[in-house]
Scaffold this motif. Structure first.
Motif, short mmCIF file in Angstrom:
data_model
loop_
_atom_site.label_atom_id
_atom_site.label_comp_id
_atom_site.label_asym_id
_atom_site.label_seq_id
_atom_site.Cartn_x
_atom_site.Cartn_y
_atom_site.Cartn_z
N ASP A 9 0.83 -1.21 0.00
CA ASP A 9 0.00 0.00 0.00
C ASP A 9 0.87 1.26 0.00
N ILE A 10 1.84 1.29 -0.86
CA ILE A 10 2.81 2.39 -0.90
C ILE A 10 2.20 3.60 -1.61
N ARG A 11 2.28 4.74 -0.97
CA ARG A 11 1.80 5.99 -1.55
C ARG A 11 2.93 7.00 -1.52
N ILE A 12 3.05 7.77 -2.60
CA ILE A 12 4.07 8.81 -2.68
C ILE A 12 3.35 10.14 -2.83
N GLY A 13 3.66 11.09 -1.95
CA GLY A 13 3.01 12.39 -1.96
C GLY A 13 3.55 13.30 -3.05
N GLU A 14 2.96 14.46 -3.13
CA GLU A 14 3.38 15.48 -4.09
C GLU A 14 4.76 16.02 -3.70
N THR A 37 6.92 12.87 0.53
CA THR A 37 6.51 12.06 1.67
C THR A 37 6.11 10.68 1.17
N PHE A 38 6.38 9.68 1.99
CA PHE A 38 6.02 8.31 1.66
C PHE A 38 5.13 7.76 2.76
N LEU A 39 4.16 6.98 2.37
CA LEU A 39 3.30 6.30 3.33
C LEU A 39 3.21 4.86 2.86
N ALA A 40 3.49 3.93 3.74
CA ALA A 40 3.44 2.51 3.41
C ALA A 40 3.18 1.74 4.70
N ARG A 41 2.77 0.53 4.54
CA ARG A 41 2.60 -0.31 5.73
C ARG A 41 3.24 -1.66 5.48
#
Length: 46
Positions: A9-14, A37-41
């Motif tokens: 569930d990797i997300r990369i911000g602006e 910014t990165f968001l992952a679990r």
């Protein structure tokens, strides 16, 4: 790289400006350097 070590569930911000008014700002502008910014679990291990 995050997926290779098990994150999902990797997300990369602006992109955002991390060098505004910093000492190296001019050089950062020459190379289009931005922060992200990165968001992952990582799934629970069973």
């Amino acid at each position: 790289m995050l997926a290779e070590i098990g994150f999902v569930d990797i997300r990369i911000g602006e992109p955002y400006d991390t060098f505004g008014e910093a000492r190296g700002e001019k050089k950062a502008r020459l190379f289009d350097v931005y922060g992200f910014t990165f968001l992952a679990r990582k799934p629970e291990s069973r």
